[in-house]
Design a protein around this motif. Structure first.
Motif, PDB file in Angstrom:
ATOM      1  N   GLY A 137       0.890  -1.157   0.056  1.00 13.39           N
ATOM      2  CA  GLY A 137      -0.120   0.019  -0.034  1.00 13.39           C
ATOM      3  C   GLY A 137       0.832   1.119   0.059  1.00 13.39           C
ATOM      4  O   GLY A 137       0.587   2.359  -0.616  1.00 13.39           O
ATOM      5  N   LEU A 138       1.808   1.274   0.754  1.00 13.41           N
ATOM      6  CA  LEU A 138       2.899   2.423   0.769  1.00 13.41           C
ATOM      7  C   LEU A 138       3.387   2.661  -0.644  1.00 13.41           C
ATOM      8  O   LEU A 138       3.752   3.872  -1.056  1.00 13.41           O
ATOM      9  CB  LEU A 138       3.882   2.172   1.676  1.00 13.41           C
ATOM     10  CG  LEU A 138       3.315   2.428   3.139  1.00 13.41           C
ATOM     11  CD1 LEU A 138       4.768   2.060   4.324  1.00 13.41           C
ATOM     12  CD2 LEU A 138       3.051   3.585   3.524  1.00 13.41           C
ATOM     13  N   PHE A 139       3.817   1.438  -1.274  1.00 16.10           N
ATOM     14  CA  PHE A 139       4.340   1.754  -2.532  1.00 16.10           C
ATOM     15  C   PHE A 139       3.560   2.198  -3.755  1.00 16.10           C
ATOM     16  O   PHE A 139       3.536   3.051  -4.453  1.00 16.10           O
ATOM     17  CB  PHE A 139       4.963   0.302  -3.062  1.00 16.10           C
ATOM     18  CG  PHE A 139       5.555   0.461  -4.640  1.00 16.10           C
ATOM     19  CD1 PHE A 139       6.933   0.809  -4.473  1.00 16.10           C
ATOM     20  CD2 PHE A 139       4.800   0.398  -5.526  1.00 16.10           C
ATOM     21  CE1 PHE A 139       7.662   1.014  -5.832  1.00 16.10           C
ATOM     22  CE2 PHE A 139       5.403   0.498  -6.880  1.00 16.10           C
ATOM     23  CZ  PHE A 139       6.711   0.946  -6.850  1.00 16.10           C
ATOM     24  N   HIS A 140       1.957   1.651  -3.498  1.00 23.12           N
ATOM     25  CA  HIS A 140       0.953   2.279  -4.353  1.00 23.12           C
ATOM     26  C   HIS A 140       0.921   3.690  -4.023  1.00 23.12           C
ATOM     27  O   HIS A 140       0.439   4.375  -5.052  1.00 23.12           O
ATOM     28  CB  HIS A 140      -0.194   1.306  -3.933  1.00 23.12           C
ATOM     29  CG  HIS A 140      -1.298   1.799  -4.891  1.00 23.12           C
ATOM     30  ND1 HIS A 140      -1.351   1.397  -6.209  1.00 23.12           N
ATOM     31  CD2 HIS A 140      -2.489   2.356  -4.665  1.00 23.12           C
ATOM     32  CE1 HIS A 140      -2.418   2.081  -6.707  1.00 23.12           C
ATOM     33  NE2 HIS A 140      -3.095   2.449  -5.940  1.00 23.12           N
ATOM     34  N   LEU A 141       0.986   3.963  -2.790  1.00 18.00           N
ATOM     35  CA  LEU A 141       0.729   5.523  -2.533  1.00 18.00           C
ATOM     36  C   LEU A 141       1.911   6.444  -3.242  1.00 18.00           C
ATOM     37  O   LEU A 141       1.388   7.457  -3.768  1.00 18.00           O
ATOM     38  CB  LEU A 141       0.537   5.833  -0.927  1.00 18.00           C
ATOM     39  CG  LEU A 141       0.767   7.173  -0.346  1.00 18.00           C
ATOM     40  CD1 LEU A 141      -0.812   7.834  -0.908  1.00 18.00           C
ATOM     41  CD2 LEU A 141       0.827   7.271   1.091  1.00 18.00           C
ATOM     42  N   GLY A 142       2.995   5.883  -3.255  1.00 13.49           N
ATOM     43  CA  GLY A 142       4.070   6.700  -4.043  1.00 13.49           C
ATOM     44  C   GLY A 142       3.820   6.629  -5.638  1.00 13.49           C
ATOM     45  O   GLY A 142       3.998   7.590  -6.155  1.00 13.49           O
ATOM     46  N   ALA A 143       3.145   5.528  -6.119  1.00 15.94           N
ATOM     47  CA  ALA A 143       3.289   5.483  -7.385  1.00 15.94           C
ATOM     48  C   ALA A 143       2.074   6.314  -7.651  1.00 15.94           C
ATOM     49  O   ALA A 143       1.852   6.800  -8.954  1.00 15.94           O
ATOM     50  CB  ALA A 143       2.880   3.892  -7.721  1.00 15.94           C
ATOM     51  N   THR A 144       1.062   6.383  -6.967  1.00 15.56           N
ATOM     52  CA  THR A 144       0.083   7.436  -7.170  1.00 15.56           C
ATOM     53  C   THR A 144       0.211   8.707  -7.371  1.00 15.56           C
ATOM     54  O   THR A 144      -0.163   9.324  -8.275  1.00 15.56           O
ATOM     55  CB  THR A 144      -1.351   7.195  -5.963  1.00 15.56           C
ATOM     56  OG1 THR A 144      -1.569   5.802  -6.007  1.00 15.56           O
ATOM     57  CG2 THR A 144      -2.367   8.071  -6.399  1.00 15.56           C
ATOM     58  N   PHE A 145       1.069   9.153  -6.565  1.00 17.77           N
ATOM     59  CA  PHE A 145       1.613  10.586  -6.500  1.00 17.77           C
ATOM     60  C   PHE A 145       2.423  10.662  -7.852  1.00 17.77           C
ATOM     61  O   PHE A 145       2.513  11.646  -8.579  1.00 17.77           O
ATOM     62  CB  PHE A 145       2.341  10.770  -5.382  1.00 17.77           C
ATOM     63  CG  PHE A 145       1.506  11.380  -4.307  1.00 17.77           C
ATOM     64  CD1 PHE A 145       0.895  12.798  -4.287  1.00 17.77           C
ATOM     65  CD2 PHE A 145       1.166  10.566  -3.327  1.00 17.77           C
ATOM     66  CE1 PHE A 145       0.212  13.083  -3.129  1.00 17.77           C
ATOM     67  CE2 PHE A 145       0.272  10.930  -2.414  1.00 17.77           C
ATOM     68  CZ  PHE A 145      -0.081  12.171  -2.359  1.00 17.77           C
ATOM     69  N   PHE A 146       3.250   9.677  -8.204  1.00 22.20           N
ATOM     70  CA  PHE A 146       4.149   9.525  -9.257  1.00 22.20           C
ATOM     71  C   PHE A 146       3.176   9.906 -10.682  1.00 22.20           C
ATOM     72  O   PHE A 146       3.493  10.685 -11.328  1.00 22.20           O
ATOM     73  CB  PHE A 146       4.931   8.242  -9.436  1.00 22.20           C
ATOM     74  CG  PHE A 146       5.893   8.261 -10.700  1.00 22.20           C
ATOM     75  CD1 PHE A 146       6.710   9.066 -10.839  1.00 22.20           C
ATOM     76  CD2 PHE A 146       5.505   7.282 -11.571  1.00 22.20           C
ATOM     77  CE1 PHE A 146       7.666   8.801 -12.234  1.00 22.20           C
ATOM     78  CE2 PHE A 146       6.336   6.984 -12.838  1.00 22.20           C
ATOM     79  CZ  PHE A 146       7.250   7.919 -12.811  1.00 22.20           C
ATOM     80  N   VAL A 147       2.269   9.054 -11.002  1.00 22.54           N
ATOM     81  CA  VAL A 147       1.244   9.146 -11.849  1.00 22.54           C
ATOM     82  C   VAL A 147       0.620  10.593 -11.889  1.00 22.54           C
ATOM     83  O   VAL A 147       0.426  11.122 -13.072  1.00 22.54           O
ATOM     84  CB  VAL A 147       0.352   8.083 -11.986  1.00 22.54           C
ATOM     85  CG1 VAL A 147      -0.619   8.294 -13.002  1.00 22.54           C
ATOM     86  CG2 VAL A 147       1.075   6.632 -12.099  1.00 22.54           C
ATOM     87  N   ARG A 148       0.216  10.746 -10.657  1.00 25.54           N
ATOM     88  CA  ARG A 148      -0.571  12.161 -10.576  1.00 25.54           C
ATOM     89  C   ARG A 148       0.348  13.240 -11.128  1.00 25.54           C
ATOM     90  O   ARG A 148      -0.288  14.289 -11.794  1.00 25.54           O
ATOM     91  CB  ARG A 148      -1.139  12.525  -9.251  1.00 25.54           C
ATOM     92  CG  ARG A 148      -1.690  13.564  -8.851  1.00 25.54           C
ATOM     93  CD  ARG A 148      -3.071  13.818  -9.384  1.00 25.54           C
ATOM     94  NE  ARG A 148      -3.562  14.975  -8.735  1.00 25.54           N
ATOM     95  CZ  ARG A 148      -4.879  15.593  -9.195  1.00 25.54           C
ATOM     96  NH1 ARG A 148      -5.489  14.695  -9.984  1.00 25.54           N
ATOM     97  NH2 ARG A 148      -5.369  16.697  -8.614  1.00 25.54           N
TER      98      ARG A 148
END
Length: 472
Positions: free
Chosen positions: A16-27
């Motif tokens: 989940g923490l990695f997904h949070l970082g990936a979300t901000f990367f894509v955003r």
């Protein structure tokens, strides 16, 4: 069982923490792309994605869903590597000090693989958070059981290698073959394809090299007009006052490309003689996402199946643990999940081992009782078939039709199909015809269709027909 549940929760938190970082990367990537596409549209050019799709670039939904691409590939790789040292520690093979050091080495390796740049900071922070959650800690066995470790570790690793090898050896890709075999003409498969075609271009655009981007904007400094005209011929757009992907500095004897803190200088003569070749060299030199793309591609065929192995293994273990001793439940889960997955891969490999002949497949579907249909009749019948897969195969073969009016009728009909895969293939086939009469329907699709993938296929097809951007 309690220890197993706490470990599963830690893994979910790490992912989940990695997904949070990936979300901000894509955003962040989406925000930059939105600014660029709006500037392209305001300058009178055909923007990709078009205004109908642009609002999605400003939504958290697109970022969250698009980030799943990175979470299920690079994130899965981070999770698998982060579990190595804690597992060896809990099994009693390594002391806490040694396992922590090994954990740190794996973390550094992951960070380097992701690429340490300003743009990848969200991914780096997500990776660091995942490794912190999975630090070696807790109780430790006094006698390391080697046999159970090999049993539970080597089987999934061998399975991942089988999947990767299957994709490499098959004449068609494992994933495209899986799509055609299982994701057409059923509600669950249609939902997966819809999700894929709705959200995957958001993360894909985030880590492309300069030369792979759908549209490029540039700013030119210097008095020689040949520089701008040469790059306009490559489809690069000059948007005054808008964001530029790179800057071209033209001096009397040299030409310099500048982008994201990197520069690439060549003699002016070399640039004007071969602008496309020079730009490709600049794109390769300024590519800050090369290592991330390599990691994602590698993880797609190794860590991605391992992640699903872990998820199914955990589910089977929890169910079996309600009725059997925990050690027995884990062994049964290991054998059962690995055997099922391997059997599925073997079935898929056998089914895809013979190269597909689209014409023969359509011909078999369109035989009549009295005579064998011609190839053109086959494709015409298949284009109106109830099955989306058959219509997709018709679109694949339509560009082979010699009759231009029949070809146009079939491709025009398929370009309005309710299935996105069929539409994309129909637009791609239009680009293969070398007939510029298809430019109008292609431009209409790029300008009005809400699906980004449809726009992308149409835009590329227009380029194959010799079309170049010009402001309206």
């Amino acid at each position: 069982m309690k220890r197993f549940l706490s470990s599963a929760a830690a893994c979910l938190l790490a992912l989940g923490l990695f997904h949070l970082g990936a979300t901000f990367f894509v955003r962040t990537s989406n925000a930059l792309l939105l600014e660029k596409t709006r500037a392209i549209a305001e300058a009178g050019f055909l923007a990709l994605p078009n205004p109908a799709t642009q609002p999605a670039l400003d939504s958290w939904e697109a970022a969250l869903c698009g980030a799943l691409f990175f979470t299920l590939t690079s994130g899965a790789f981070v999770l698998v590597t982060a579990l190595v040292a804690p597992t060896l520690y809990r099994r009693g093979f390594l002391s806490r000090k040694v396992s922590t050091g090994l954990h740190g080495l794996f973390l550094v390796g992951c960070l380097l693989s992701l690429g340490i740049t300003a743009k990848t900071v969200p991914l780096l922070l997500g990776t660091a958070g995942a490794y912190l959650v999975l630090l070696p800690c807790g109780g430790q066995r006094k006698r390391p059981p080697i046999a159970p470790l090999l049993f539970h570790a080597l089987i999934p690793l061998a399975l991942a290698l089988c999947i990767a090898g299957t994709h490499t050896l098959l004449p068609r890709g494992l994933f495209s073959g899986f799509r055609d075999a299982f994701l057409f003409d059923n509600p669950a498969g249609n939902a997966v394809r819809h999700f894929y075609y709705t959200y995957t271009l958001f993360p894909a655009e985030a880590f492309k090299a300069m030369g792979q981007k759908s549209q490029l904007t540039l700013a030119v400094t210097g008095s020689d007009p040949r520089g701008l005209s040469a790059l306009n011929g490559l489809g690069h757009l000059s948007v005054p006052g808008g964001p530029a992907d790179y800057t071209l500095n033209i001096a009397p004897d040299t030409v310099t490309f500048v982008a994201s803190g990197s520069s690439y200088t060549v003699p002016a003569r070399d640039f004007f003689e071969a602008p496309a070749k020079t730009f490709r060299a600049f794109s390769a030199a300024s590519d800050s996402f090369k290592s991330l793309r390599s990691l994602t591609w590698f993880a797609l065929f190794t860590a991605f199946p391992l992640l699903f192995y872990l998820l199914f293994h955990a589910a089977f273990t929890l169910v079996g643990g309600c009725f059997l001793p925990f050690s027995t439940a884990t062994r049964i889960a290991t054998v059962g999940v690995a055997s099922s997955a391997l059997f599925f891969v073997l079935l898929l490999a056998v089914g895809l081992s013979v190269p597909e002949s689209t014409t023969e497949a359509l011909d078999a579907l369109a035989r009549t009782k009295t005579k064998k249909a011609t190839a053109e009749e086959v494709i015409f019948r298949a284009a109106t078939h109830p099955s989306a897969l058959v219509r997709y195969r018709a679109a694949l073969a339509a560009h082979r039709i010699r009759d231009p009016y029949l070809k146009q009728k079939i491709l025009t009909g398929l370009s309005l199909d309710p299935d996105t895969n069929v539409v994309c293939q129909a637009l791609g086939a239009m680009g293969q015809t070398k007939d510029r009469r298809y430019l109008k329907p292609l431009e209409e699709a790029v300008r009005t269709r809400p699906e980004w993938y449809v726009q992308w296929y149409g835009y590329n097809a227009m380029g194959r027909l010799g079309w170049h951007q010009a402001p309206r």
